[in-house]
Design a protein around this motif. Sequence first.
Motif, PDB file in Angstrom:
ATOM      1  N   TRP A  25       0.466 -45.188 -58.667  1.00 48.77           N
ATOM      2  CA  TRP A  25       1.725 -45.433 -59.374  1.00 48.77           C
ATOM      3  C   TRP A  25       2.773 -46.059 -58.465  1.00 48.77           C
ATOM      4  O   TRP A  25       3.489 -46.969 -58.869  1.00 48.77           O
ATOM      5  CB  TRP A  25       2.252 -44.131 -59.986  1.00 48.77           C
ATOM      6  N   ASP A  26       2.883 -45.594 -57.220  1.00 50.82           N
ATOM      7  CA  ASP A  26       3.883 -46.156 -56.323  1.00 50.82           C
ATOM      8  C   ASP A  26       3.628 -47.638 -56.070  1.00 50.82           C
ATOM      9  O   ASP A  26       4.576 -48.438 -55.998  1.00 50.82           O
ATOM     10  CB  ASP A  26       3.932 -45.381 -55.013  1.00 50.82           C
ATOM     11  N   ALA A  27       2.376 -48.018 -55.943  1.00 51.42           N
ATOM     12  CA  ALA A  27       2.067 -49.441 -55.793  1.00 51.42           C
ATOM     13  C   ALA A  27       2.469 -50.206 -57.049  1.00 51.42           C
ATOM     14  O   ALA A  27       2.973 -51.337 -56.973  1.00 51.42           O
ATOM     15  CB  ALA A  27       0.581 -49.636 -55.496  1.00 51.42           C
ATOM     16  N   GLY A  28       2.257 -49.598 -58.229  1.00 48.66           N
ATOM     17  CA  GLY A  28       2.665 -50.234 -59.475  1.00 48.66           C
ATOM     18  C   GLY A  28       4.177 -50.399 -59.557  1.00 48.66           C
ATOM     19  O   GLY A  28       4.673 -51.431 -60.025  1.00 48.66           O
ATOM     20  N   ILE A  29       4.918 -49.389 -59.110  1.00 46.31           N
ATOM     21  CA  ILE A  29       6.380 -49.492 -59.074  1.00 46.31           C
ATOM     22  C   ILE A  29       6.805 -50.689 -58.234  1.00 46.31           C
ATOM     23  O   ILE A  29       7.644 -51.503 -58.644  1.00 46.31           O
ATOM     24  CB  ILE A  29       6.984 -48.185 -58.517  1.00 46.31           C
ATOM     25  N   ARG A  30       6.250 -50.800 -57.037  1.00 45.72           N
ATOM     26  CA  ARG A  30       6.636 -51.880 -56.125  1.00 45.72           C
ATOM     27  C   ARG A  30       6.240 -53.249 -56.693  1.00 45.72           C
ATOM     28  O   ARG A  30       7.023 -54.206 -56.646  1.00 45.72           O
ATOM     29  CB  ARG A  30       6.006 -51.663 -54.759  1.00 45.72           C
ATOM     30  N   GLN A  61       9.472 -49.556 -63.980  1.00 51.19           N
ATOM     31  CA  GLN A  61      10.182 -50.804 -63.729  1.00 51.19           C
ATOM     32  C   GLN A  61      11.586 -50.545 -63.176  1.00 51.19           C
ATOM     33  O   GLN A  61      12.050 -51.248 -62.276  1.00 51.19           O
ATOM     34  CB  GLN A  61      10.274 -51.652 -65.001  1.00 51.19           C
ATOM     35  N   ALA A  62      12.269 -49.540 -63.704  1.00 52.23           N
ATOM     36  CA  ALA A  62      13.649 -49.269 -63.288  1.00 52.23           C
ATOM     37  C   ALA A  62      13.716 -48.888 -61.816  1.00 52.23           C
ATOM     38  O   ALA A  62      14.589 -49.371 -61.075  1.00 52.23           O
ATOM     39  CB  ALA A  62      14.244 -48.165 -64.160  1.00 52.23           C
ATOM     40  N   ILE A  63      12.820 -48.017 -61.377  1.00 54.79           N
ATOM     41  CA  ILE A  63      12.816 -47.626 -59.965  1.00 54.79           C
ATOM     42  C   ILE A  63      12.451 -48.824 -59.096  1.00 54.79           C
ATOM     43  O   ILE A  63      13.049 -49.047 -58.033  1.00 54.79           O
ATOM     44  CB  ILE A  63      11.845 -46.456 -59.722  1.00 54.79           C
ATOM     45  N   ALA A  82      13.112 -39.836 -69.480  1.00 56.42           N
ATOM     46  CA  ALA A  82      14.307 -40.314 -68.798  1.00 56.42           C
ATOM     47  C   ALA A  82      14.713 -39.368 -67.667  1.00 56.42           C
ATOM     48  O   ALA A  82      15.093 -39.814 -66.575  1.00 56.42           O
ATOM     49  CB  ALA A  82      15.445 -40.478 -69.790  1.00 56.42           C
ATOM     50  N   ALA A  83      14.619 -38.067 -67.902  1.00 56.05           N
ATOM     51  CA  ALA A  83      14.963 -37.099 -66.863  1.00 56.05           C
ATOM     52  C   ALA A  83      14.006 -37.203 -65.683  1.00 56.05           C
ATOM     53  O   ALA A  83      14.420 -37.132 -64.518  1.00 56.05           O
ATOM     54  CB  ALA A  83      14.945 -35.682 -67.432  1.00 56.05           C
ATOM     55  N   ARG A  84      12.720 -37.412 -65.962  1.00 56.57           N
ATOM     56  CA  ARG A  84      11.776 -37.557 -64.857  1.00 56.57           C
ATOM     57  C   ARG A  84      12.056 -38.839 -64.075  1.00 56.57           C
ATOM     58  O   ARG A  84      11.932 -38.853 -62.846  1.00 56.57           O
ATOM     59  CB  ARG A  84      10.334 -37.567 -65.374  1.00 56.57           C
ATOM     60  N   ALA A  85      12.439 -39.920 -64.766  1.00 63.63           N
ATOM     61  CA  ALA A  85      12.759 -41.165 -64.071  1.00 63.63           C
ATOM     62  C   ALA A  85      13.867 -40.949 -63.048  1.00 63.63           C
ATOM     63  O   ALA A  85      13.792 -41.432 -61.910  1.00 63.63           O
ATOM     64  CB  ALA A  85      13.157 -42.243 -65.072  1.00 63.63           C
ATOM     65  N   ALA A  86      14.906 -40.216 -63.426  1.00 64.03           N
ATOM     66  CA  ALA A  86      16.004 -39.939 -62.493  1.00 64.03           C
ATOM     67  C   ALA A  86      15.521 -39.124 -61.294  1.00 64.03           C
ATOM     68  O   ALA A  86      15.895 -39.397 -60.148  1.00 64.03           O
ATOM     69  CB  ALA A  86      17.135 -39.216 -63.214  1.00 64.03           C
ATOM     70  N   ARG A  87      14.667 -38.136 -61.553  1.00 62.00           N
ATOM     71  CA  ARG A  87      14.139 -37.317 -60.446  1.00 62.00           C
ATOM     72  C   ARG A  87      13.261 -38.139 -59.517  1.00 62.00           C
ATOM     73  O   ARG A  87      13.336 -38.006 -58.287  1.00 62.00           O
ATOM     74  CB  ARG A  87      13.342 -36.128 -60.995  1.00 62.00           C
ATOM     75  N   GLU A  88      12.422 -38.986 -60.093  1.00 62.39           N
ATOM     76  CA  GLU A  88      11.521 -39.790 -59.266  1.00 62.39           C
ATOM     77  C   GLU A  88      12.300 -40.796 -58.425  1.00 62.39           C
ATOM     78  O   GLU A  88      11.939 -41.078 -57.278  1.00 62.39           O
ATOM     79  CB  GLU A  88      10.495 -40.507 -60.148  1.00 62.39           C
ATOM     80  N   ALA A  89      13.380 -41.343 -58.981  1.00 63.89           N
ATOM     81  CA  ALA A  89      14.207 -42.265 -58.205  1.00 63.89           C
ATOM     82  C   ALA A  89      14.839 -41.537 -57.024  1.00 63.89           C
ATOM     83  O   ALA A  89      14.838 -42.037 -55.884  1.00 63.89           O
ATOM     84  CB  ALA A  89      15.281 -42.881 -59.093  1.00 63.89           C
ATOM     85  N   ALA A  90      15.375 -40.350 -57.282  1.00 71.30           N
ATOM     86  CA  ALA A  90      15.999 -39.581 -56.206  1.00 71.30           C
ATOM     87  C   ALA A  90      14.982 -39.240 -55.119  1.00 71.30           C
ATOM     88  O   ALA A  90      15.309 -39.259 -53.920  1.00 71.30           O
ATOM     89  CB  ALA A  90      16.625 -38.310 -56.768  1.00 71.30           C
ATOM     90  N   ALA A  91      13.755 -38.935 -55.519  1.00 71.10           N
ATOM     91  CA  ALA A  91      12.715 -38.612 -54.542  1.00 71.10           C
ATOM     92  C   ALA A  91      12.368 -39.809 -53.667  1.00 71.10           C
ATOM     93  O   ALA A  91      11.805 -39.635 -52.571  1.00 71.10           O
ATOM     94  CB  ALA A  91      11.461 -38.121 -55.264  1.00 71.10           C
ATOM     95  N   ARG A  92      12.713 -41.016 -54.131  1.00 70.08           N
ATOM     96  CA  ARG A  92      12.465 -42.243 -53.361  1.00 70.08           C
ATOM     97  C   ARG A  92      13.754 -42.786 -52.753  1.00 70.08           C
ATOM     98  O   ARG A  92      13.819 -43.963 -52.402  1.00 70.08           O
ATOM     99  CB  ARG A  92      11.779 -43.281 -54.260  1.00 70.08           C
ATOM    100  N   ASN A  93      14.744 -41.924 -52.668  1.00 69.40           N
ATOM    101  CA  ASN A  93      16.015 -42.247 -52.009  1.00 69.40           C
ATOM    102  C   ASN A  93      16.732 -43.423 -52.652  1.00 69.40           C
ATOM    103  O   ASN A  93      17.331 -44.255 -51.964  1.00 69.40           O
ATOM    104  CB  ASN A  93      15.792 -42.520 -50.515  1.00 69.40           C
TER     105      ASN A  93
END
Length: 257
Positions: A25-30, A61-63, A82-93
């Motif tokens: 997933w992280d590779a997909g985000i990037r 896509q947002a992250i 949506a709540a998980r998206a915010a948490r995942e973004a925070a976890a990636r600084n």
Amino acid sequence: MAPQDPVAGFYDGLAADYHLIYADWDAGIRRQGAALDGLLAAHLGPGPADVLDCSCGIGTQAIGLALRGHRVVGSDLSAAAAARAAREAAARNTELPTAAADMRRLPFAVGRFDAVVSADNSLPHLLTAVDVSTALGAMRRVLRPGGLLLVSTRPYDELRRTRPAETPPRVVETPGGRTTTFQRWHWHEDGEHYDLDMVQERSGPDGVRTEVRRATYWAIGRQQLTALVAEAGFVRLVWAEPEESGFFQPVLTAVAP
């Protein structure tokens, strides 16, 4: 209490496991962030831009865009996603403010954003031309003049011709075991709509657990979507294929005049 929207229910239930449809997933985000960043730069110039991802899901896509320096807000019909998206973004600084919102009724000010993104086949959850037009009108309302719309869908002209019944399985190994994900497609008689079963089989020390979640899509053709975007008042409509954009689906870009 009003019944839950079935699309919201589909993604609320999937929110914790959605990343398992990706091998990495992280590779997909990037990768997806880089492709969309390239489209933004080509149309808007060098960033950062104020971007709304109005179907952000768990943030793929947002992250990705936020990690590339854009000021991104995410909204999604699914509050859990949506709540998980915010948490995942925070976890990636990085920062990703999110809201639970229907893309037909976006709770943002007129002209608030430089770009609005609705990627990964989200718009086809709307099953009629009226609903799609309503959503496109809401997206145009929150775009500044000259702002950019980016919409990606599956290649539905080909899929309507071939009517696939299923997708190949994807197997992901995790510390808790193995997850196999695939889709079954059940086409309606009109040839334009289908029910999708998202099947996830998880095997681990405690045995095998299978979850099946169903959603309905409108397999909206390219000419149909292009016409609706133009009718919503957008100009300079251009389709980019994956080999051009680097994004994994065809992307329609259009400008708010």
